[in-house]
Structure formats: structure tokens, C-alpha cells
Write a protein that holds these residues in place. Structure first.
Motif, PDB file in Angstrom:
ATOM      1  N   GLY A  89     -18.778 -10.634  15.430  1.00  0.00           N
ATOM      2  CA  GLY A  89     -19.161  -9.682  16.752  1.00  0.00           C
ATOM      3  C   GLY A  89     -18.527 -10.080  18.021  1.00  0.00           C
ATOM      4  N   THR A  90     -17.442 -10.405  17.775  1.00  0.00           N
ATOM      5  CA  THR A  90     -16.560 -10.921  19.179  1.00  0.00           C
ATOM      6  C   THR A  90     -15.390  -9.767  19.442  1.00  0.00           C
ATOM      7  OG1 THR A  90     -15.126 -12.624  18.079  1.00  0.00           O
ATOM      8  CG2 THR A  90     -17.300 -13.248  19.094  1.00  0.00           C
ATOM      9  N   PRO A  91     -14.715  -9.921  20.586  1.00  0.00           N
ATOM     10  CA  PRO A  91     -13.896  -8.596  20.797  1.00  0.00           C
ATOM     11  C   PRO A  91     -12.553  -8.878  20.031  1.00  0.00           C
ATOM     12  CG  PRO A  91     -14.798  -9.599  23.019  1.00  0.00           C
ATOM     13  CD  PRO A  91     -15.225 -10.601  21.988  1.00  0.00           C
ATOM     14  N   SER A  92     -12.097  -7.965  19.485  1.00  0.00           N
ATOM     15  CA  SER A  92     -10.924  -7.726  18.630  1.00  0.00           C
ATOM     16  C   SER A  92      -9.843  -7.744  19.495  1.00  0.00           C
ATOM     17  CB  SER A  92     -10.915  -6.394  17.608  1.00  0.00           C
ATOM     18  OG  SER A  92      -9.499  -6.579  17.228  1.00  0.00           O
ATOM     19  N   PRO A  93      -8.504  -8.611  19.128  1.00  0.00           N
ATOM     20  CA  PRO A  93      -7.311  -8.169  20.055  1.00  0.00           C
ATOM     21  C   PRO A  93      -6.732  -7.030  19.796  1.00  0.00           C
ATOM     22  CG  PRO A  93      -7.121  -9.842  18.163  1.00  0.00           C
ATOM     23  CD  PRO A  93      -8.195  -9.399  18.116  1.00  0.00           C
ATOM     24  N   LEU A  94      -7.062  -6.288  19.049  1.00  0.00           N
ATOM     25  CA  LEU A  94      -6.423  -4.917  18.680  1.00  0.00           C
ATOM     26  C   LEU A  94      -6.995  -3.716  19.148  1.00  0.00           C
ATOM     27  CD1 LEU A  94      -5.875  -4.923  14.689  1.00  0.00           C
ATOM     28  CD2 LEU A  94      -3.984  -5.076  16.520  1.00  0.00           C
ATOM     29  N   PRO A  95      -6.235  -2.926  19.634  1.00  0.00           N
ATOM     30  CA  PRO A  95      -6.699  -1.793  20.379  1.00  0.00           C
ATOM     31  C   PRO A  95      -7.395  -0.666  19.293  1.00  0.00           C
ATOM     32  CG  PRO A  95      -4.238  -1.998  21.061  1.00  0.00           C
ATOM     33  CD  PRO A  95      -4.775  -2.995  20.011  1.00  0.00           C
ATOM     34  N   GLY A  96      -8.188   0.246  19.536  1.00  0.00           N
ATOM     35  CA  GLY A  96      -9.108   0.918  18.485  1.00  0.00           C
ATOM     36  C   GLY A  96      -8.249   1.855  17.828  1.00  0.00           C
ATOM     37  N   ASP A  97      -7.052   2.441  18.343  1.00  0.00           N
ATOM     38  CA  ASP A  97      -6.384   3.250  17.365  1.00  0.00           C
ATOM     39  C   ASP A  97      -5.474   2.418  16.315  1.00  0.00           C
ATOM     40  OD1 ASP A  97      -4.530   2.021  18.981  1.00  0.00           O
ATOM     41  OD2 ASP A  97      -3.515   4.016  19.828  1.00  0.00           O
ATOM     42  N   LEU A  98      -5.288   1.145  16.781  1.00  0.00           N
ATOM     43  CA  LEU A  98      -4.788   0.393  15.549  1.00  0.00           C
ATOM     44  C   LEU A  98      -5.573  -0.049  14.567  1.00  0.00           C
ATOM     45  CD1 LEU A  98      -1.955  -1.665  17.519  1.00  0.00           C
ATOM     46  CD2 LEU A  98      -1.718   0.614  16.507  1.00  0.00           C
ATOM     47  N   VAL A  99      -6.891  -0.264  15.109  1.00  0.00           N
ATOM     48  CA  VAL A  99      -7.764  -0.715  14.214  1.00  0.00           C
ATOM     49  C   VAL A  99      -8.090   0.610  13.167  1.00  0.00           C
ATOM     50  CG1 VAL A  99     -10.388  -1.104  13.805  1.00  0.00           C
ATOM     51  CG2 VAL A  99      -9.056  -2.172  15.702  1.00  0.00           C
ATOM     52  N   THR A 100      -8.091   1.596  13.669  1.00  0.00           N
ATOM     53  CA  THR A 100      -8.251   2.576  12.496  1.00  0.00           C
ATOM     54  C   THR A 100      -7.086   2.811  11.589  1.00  0.00           C
ATOM     55  OG1 THR A 100      -9.520   4.052  14.309  1.00  0.00           O
ATOM     56  CG2 THR A 100      -8.342   5.173  12.437  1.00  0.00           C
ATOM     57  N   ARG A 101      -5.913   2.748  12.069  1.00  0.00           N
ATOM     58  CA  ARG A 101      -4.584   2.702  11.132  1.00  0.00           C
ATOM     59  C   ARG A 101      -4.755   1.747   9.994  1.00  0.00           C
ATOM     60  NH1 ARG A 101      -0.429   5.214  13.617  1.00  0.00           N
ATOM     61  NH2 ARG A 101       0.753   5.300  11.377  1.00  0.00           N
ATOM     62  N   ILE A 102      -5.379   0.434  10.199  1.00  0.00           N
ATOM     63  CA  ILE A 102      -5.245  -0.456   9.070  1.00  0.00           C
ATOM     64  C   ILE A 102      -6.534  -0.660   8.371  1.00  0.00           C
ATOM     65  CG2 ILE A 102      -3.529  -1.957  10.442  1.00  0.00           C
ATOM     66  CD1 ILE A 102      -5.941  -3.853  11.442  1.00  0.00           C
ATOM     67  N   THR A 141       0.773  -1.091   0.008  1.00  0.00           N
ATOM     68  CA  THR A 141      -0.196  -0.078  -0.056  1.00  0.00           C
ATOM     69  C   THR A 141       0.730   1.211  -0.071  1.00  0.00           C
ATOM     70  OG1 THR A 141      -0.091   0.022   2.323  1.00  0.00           O
ATOM     71  CG2 THR A 141      -1.947  -1.104   1.114  1.00  0.00           C
ATOM     72  N   ALA A 142       0.362   2.505  -0.352  1.00  0.00           N
ATOM     73  CA  ALA A 142       1.162   3.728  -0.511  1.00  0.00           C
ATOM     74  C   ALA A 142       1.645   3.941   0.760  1.00  0.00           C
ATOM     75  CB  ALA A 142       0.283   4.895  -0.877  1.00  0.00           C
ATOM     76  N   ASP A 143       0.821   3.606   1.816  1.00  0.00           N
ATOM     77  CA  ASP A 143       1.464   4.113   3.174  1.00  0.00           C
ATOM     78  C   ASP A 143       2.214   2.952   3.951  1.00  0.00           C
ATOM     79  OD1 ASP A 143      -0.599   2.783   4.240  1.00  0.00           O
ATOM     80  OD2 ASP A 143      -1.852   4.135   5.158  1.00  0.00           O
ATOM     81  N   ARG A 144       2.361   1.824   3.353  1.00  0.00           N
ATOM     82  CA  ARG A 144       3.060   0.629   3.753  1.00  0.00           C
ATOM     83  C   ARG A 144       2.553   0.103   4.876  1.00  0.00           C
ATOM     84  NH1 ARG A 144       8.473   2.489   5.599  1.00  0.00           N
ATOM     85  NH2 ARG A 144       8.943   0.336   5.695  1.00  0.00           N
TER      86      ARG A 144
END
Length: 598
Positions: free
Chosen positions: A569-582, A528-531
Motif C-alpha cells: 500500500g505504498t507508492p510504486s516507482p512506476l508510472p501508471g501506463d507502465l503498470v498497465t503494460r505489465i 510471454t507472448a508479447d515479450r
């Protein structure tokens, strides 16, 4: 969070653990297990509250010794739904070590199996989210190490029950702040139950103001009263239906493994065979992207490396090397490596800067540069991993030419318009092949050719832009980095370039393999452009996991679990700010995301 994450543990004369930091006990000296069962398990209506549920989520403030969760696991295994899965999210600002927890929990042999499962999965005390697998209990635990308000803001799950077990409000007011109670309310499912030992007026009022119906109940032991609370409503059912994953490389198989672990019905669609694309080399590196300036990127890769190592080490025969030596590429890398090693996200000793003499001794080479010893990084055999993760998963051979909506689901069609499958949810995880199915992602191709030789052992796994790694019977080296090239033919000039670059960094090893015949293979990376990778929804019921570049083996296990959680619909292992980044919508809908303040 403060850099000092120690709880300042004190052992009382009768062997009970006490926090010197908060001057409070972790559990009742009379009977901590009985207190956990009475205050938290019974206080949340367990086991009745999970009857008939396929998925049930428990949140906890104050992981401490892990006693509440051990008691919960024991109850879930005895009285949980036979086909159910338990998801636990717990927060701890000042974690105990495994040995400290083992000493604290040794008094209750009746829950010894649950205790041992927790101790076996005990994570490092580094800040951030850590996923712990508890397969013998049909459960997983996401432990957030950090401040409670931060962790609640970052978590994307919804709890059906809450254990509020921080130290007393009088000694640890931050755990009971308005921000924390706001977070508990925001991350509660309809009908959520809540239990706590404290009956402090501020806590009662705070919960009531946030919509909880609050009741005092008889306490346990010396505690005269405790609290129970409940939100109105009923929790929704978990999403169901069959899932198709397009692509049987590491991204697709990691997603299929995670979906299967959540009880989903999965079919993997692959044009040729598992590992036919970028995951088809004899061995590959599991290394993080090192970033001394962007805490988000650094945290993503630290968490991904931890999770990848946990999962790969469970696969017999997958790991060919433990630890990877990253050589300096420029003089400024010495300072950069020092900054990386000092980041709190890495366990102690996970990143060790080495000078030129130390790298020379390690490699048995006359090295002119220093390096970074990444002790948690790995080399693995991808096909062994793919085979293990696809066990019990249906694999459909054929090329998906296009994907069309079909009511509430999707149709997979071949080049002749023939129907391959009609499905509820679809994941595009086909590496560079994802571009043809989802051109809006704007993927860019980078061709890579690597070579391997039998009968010669390398000095471990080494990276410098190129790399050399052990295979089952020799070594692999490379790889080229040809931007915009989608050719998968093998080229003599590319092999010559790989040998030249190896000789520049490891001349002794290059001399040892001079004249020996090598085999070659080429594949195309999707970038991707932002790697940064792409993991998330691009339409209702249509998801992608791609753009992993050369870090697929590191990223795929964690991101596959994130995607499976979002889909189920189950909890993600990722913090929300990282979810936004990807999030792929940063590519497909950048204006909408900008308008939304993202």
C-alpha cells in the motif's frame, strides 16, 4: 513537455536562484528554510500528522532546488516515528542540475546532511519517474520529470500531505490548472493535509470545490497570508502480515529486498539454493530492450536500467563491466540505433552510435559492422547480488507444489500435501517454475546454454543476439535460444554453436579461445507472448513477478520494488501506463480488461 527542460536559471546579486523561464524566485531571499518550515511543514501539521504512522507519504508540486524536501527529511529524522518510512513524490518540469542545486542549498548548514543525501542521489534530468534512495533518513523519493497534470495522472500513490510549491499562479498558471487540482484530489488519502504560499482566489475555490476545507493563515516574511487545507477522513493502516516469495533468483530476491526495505516480514522459498535457476551463471548482462517505436516499452527499460544500475553498484564485487557494446545485427540497425540514441529518455551520452571502424578499434577486431555504445549498461555477478539481497531474510528450502487459499491468506503445500507455510501474501517469482504454479499465465520456455573460460579476458561486454561478458577470472559467451525446450542438461552441440556464433562476430577472440576447455550451464527462461514481463496480482493476496525472458537482471530490481509497493500500500516507482503494460491480468483476464477499456 517541451524538449527544452532548462529552468533558465538566474543568480541574483545576493546569490539567490531565480527562474528565468517563469520570472520568479525559488525561495525567499530573507530565509528560504524558515519559509519552508513555516509554510509547508507546519502548514501540513508536521510532525504531529505522522504520529503513530508506519508509512507516511508527502506529495509536492514543484521540486525546484529540493529545499522543501531537505527540510522535510531533516524533520523526519529528528521527529518521525522510529520504525516509520517516509515516501515522497515530487514533480518538476524543469529540473536543476546537481551543481545548481548544491549552490542554491549551501546557505543552510543546519540541514547539510539532508542536502548532501539529496545531492548524492540526484537523478538525470530525463523525462519520466526516478527513484532516489535516502536510507539514512528511512525515506525514498520518486521524482517525476514532466508536466504536473501528466505526473499526477501517472502516479499511483496517495499523499497524506501536499506541498503546493509551483511558481506563482500569475507566472505559471499550468501548475494550478483544473487538471492539476483534479490530480491532487484524486491522489490524496483520506485526511490529507495541504499547504501552499498562494492565496489566489482561483486556488482557494478550486480546492474547496474538490472537497478540501480551506483556511487562510498568517503568512511568512513579506507574504501576508498563506493557505492550509484538509480533506475529511482518516488514512487507513498499511497492509501487514508475513510474505512468502517463491523463488530465490534475481526476481525473487529483488522482491524480497524491496519488501524488507518496507519493513515487511519476508520468507523466501527456494527448491534448491539461491541462483539454482536462470540466475546461476557466473555473470550476466544488464541491458535494456531497445525500441525506437514504442515509447512505453522504451521508457520502461530506460527506467529499469537506471534503477538496476543504482542498486547493483551498491553491492561490493557485483559489477564486472561498465558499459555494453551492442553490435548491429542488420544494416537497418544503423538507423534504428540513431533513433534510439536520440530518445529523450536516456541521459546525455548514455547511447552513442559507433561506425564499423570505431567498433573495430574498441574490440581490437576487424569489424564489418557498427554498434551502439550503451554506457549505462552493465555486466554483473548474479550470485553476489543474490547473497547481498538475501542477507537477513529467512530462506526455506523446499519445492512448493501448490498454493491454496486459507481464510484471508494462503497455504504453501509440498508434493505430499504437507504444509510448508501459512502466509498472508504470496509472490510467485520462480522463473519458468512459475508455470507449474500459475498455468493461467501461459508462459513459454526458452532454453539457454552458455559457456565460460578462465584465464582469457574479453574486450569488455559485447552483445549481438549472442554476447560475451567478463567473469571474475575470464569470459562467458553464449547463449543458445531454444524455444519450447525445458532441458537443463548441458550439450556439446550447444557449446559448439556458441563458439561458432562467437567466431562470426569476434573472430580474433574466438581464435584466442580455440582449443581451451570451457564449462557449460543451461537454464530455462520464462517468456510471454508479447515479450513483456508480468508483475502484479492474479488473485487477492497472490502476486507474480515472472516472464522476464533474457532481461531479468535489468527488469527485476525496478519491478520488485513495484510489486512490494503494491503489496504494502505504498507508492510504486512506476508510472501508471507502465503498470498497465505489465499487469498479468492482460493474460489471465483479457476480456475483462477489454471491457474495462484497458
Amino acid at each position: 513537455m517541451t524538449d527544452d527542460r532548462s529552468p533558465h536559471l538566474i543568480w541574483t546579486p545576493d546569490g539567490a536562484p531565480r527562474s528565468g523561464r517563469f520570472d520568479d524566485v525559488y525561495f525567499s531571499r530573507e530565509d528560504g528554510l524558515a519559509e519552508s518550515r513555516a509554510v509547508f511543514l507546519a502548514g501540513c501539521g508536521l510532525p504531529q500528522a505522522w504520529r503513530g504512522r508506519r508509512d507516511f507519504t508527502v506529495g509536492e508540486l514543484g521540486f525546484g532546488t529540493g529545499l522543501n524536501i531537505a527540510a522535510l527529511l531533516d524533520l523526519w529524522r529528528r521527529e518521525g516515528p522510529p520504525d516509520g518510512r517516509l515516501h515522497v513524490f515530487s514533480i518538476e518540469g524543469f529540473p536543476l542540475s546537481r551543481d545548481e542545486a548544491a549552490q542554491a542549498l549551501g546557505a543552510w548548514p543546519e540541514i547539510a546532511e539532508a542536502v548532501q543525501a539529496l545531492l548524492a542521489a540526484w537523478p538525470a534530468a530525463t523525462p519520466g519517474f526516478h527513484r532516489l534512495d535516502l536510507p539514512g533518513f528511512r525515506a525514498s523519493l520518486d521524482l517525476a520529470v514532466g508536466e504536473a497534470a501528466w505526473a499526477l495522472d501517472q502516479w499511483r500513490g496517495r499523499a497524506d500531505a501536499w506541498f503546493l510549491d509551483g511558481f506563482a499562479p500569475s507566472t505559471n498558471p499550468g501548475m494550478w490548472s483544473d487538471a492539476v487540482l483534479d490530480g491532487v484530489r484524486a491522489r490524496s488519502a483520506p485526511g490529507a493535509r495541504l499547504a501552499t504560499f498562494t492565496v489566489a482566489g482561483a486556488v482557494r475555490r478550486g480546492l474547496a470545490e474538490r472537497g478540501f476545507a480551506v483556511d487562510k493563515r498568517p503568512g511568512h516574511g513579506r507574504k501576508r497570508e498563506r493557505l492550509e487545507a484538509r480533506l475529511p477522513g482518516e488514512a487507513p493502516d498499511s497492509p501487514g502480515g508475513r510474505v512468502a516469495v517463491i523463488g530465490a533468483g534475481v526476481a525473487g530476491t529483488a522482491t524480497a529486498r524491496a519488501l524488507k526495505a518496507l519493513g515487511r516480514d519476508v520468507v523466501v522459498v527456494e527448491t534448491e539454493a539461491p541462483g539454482a535457476g536462470g540466475s546461476g551463471f557466473p555473470t550476466g548482462l544488464v541491458t535494456p530492450r531497445l525500441d525506437a517505436g514504442d515509447a512505453g516499452i522504451a521508457g520502461l527499460y530506460a527506467q529499469a536500467l537506471e534503477r538496476a544500475g543504482t542498486l547493483y553498484r551498491r553491492v561490493d564485487g557485483a559489477v564486472t563491466a561498465e558499459g555494453v557494446l551492442q553490435l548491429q545485427g542488420a544494416p537497418r540497425d544503423a538507423v534504428r540505433f540513431d533513433k534510439v540514441a536520440a530518445q529523450a529518455i536516456w541521459p546525455e551520452g548514455a547511447m552513442r552510435p559507433l561506425d564499423a571502424g570505431q567498433t573495430g578499434t574498441r574490440l581490437d577486431e576487424t569489424s564489418a559492422v557498427g554498434g551502439l555504445d550503451m554506457t549505462g549498461a552493465l555486466a554483473v555477478r548474479p550470485k553476489v547480488v543474490l547473497h547481498a539481497w538475501l542477507e537477513g531474510v529467512a530462506v526455506l528450502t523446499g519445492r512448493v507444489d501448490r498454493i491454496e487459499t486459507a481464510g484471508d491468506g494462503w497455504r504453501l503445500l509440498d508434493a505430499d500435501g504437507g504444509l510448508m507455510a501459512e502466509i498472508a501474501q504470496v509472490v510467485i517469482a520462480a522463473g519458468w517454475g512459475s508455470d507449474a504454479l500459475a498455468p493461467a499465465l501461459k508462459l513459454k520456455p526458452v532454453r539457454g546454454q552458455a559457456d565460460w573460460i578462465s584465464g582469457v579476458a574479453p574486450p569488455g561486454a559485447v552483445a549481438w543476439g549472442g554476447y560475451v561478458v567478463p567473469t571474475e577470472d575470464g569470459l562467458l559467451f553464449g547463449a543458445t535460444h531454444d524455444r519450447g525446450d525445458v532441458g537443463t542438461d548441458t550439450r556439446p552441440e550447444a557449446s559448439a554453436d556458441n563458439r561458432r556464433k562467437l567466431a562470426e562476430r569476434l573472430p580474433g577472440l574466438a581464435a584466442r579461445i580455440a582449443g581451451l576447455e570451457s564449462r557449460s550451464r543451461a537454464a530455462v527462461r520464462a517468456t510471454t507472448a508479447d515479450r513483456l514481463p508480468l508483475a502484479g496480482a492474479i488473485a487477492p493476496g497472490l502476486f507474480v513477478l515472472t516472464g522476464l525472458g533474457s532481461r531479468g537482471l535489468c527488469l527485476a530490481p525496478l519491478l520488485g520494488e513495484h510489486l512490494a509497493a503494491v503489496m504494502s500500500g505504498t507508492p510504486s516507482p512506476l508510472p501508471g501506463d507502465l503498470v498497465t503494460r505489465i499487469d498479468p491480468q492482460r493474460i489471465t483476464q483479457p476480456t475483462a480488461r477489454s471491457d474495462a477499456g484497458l
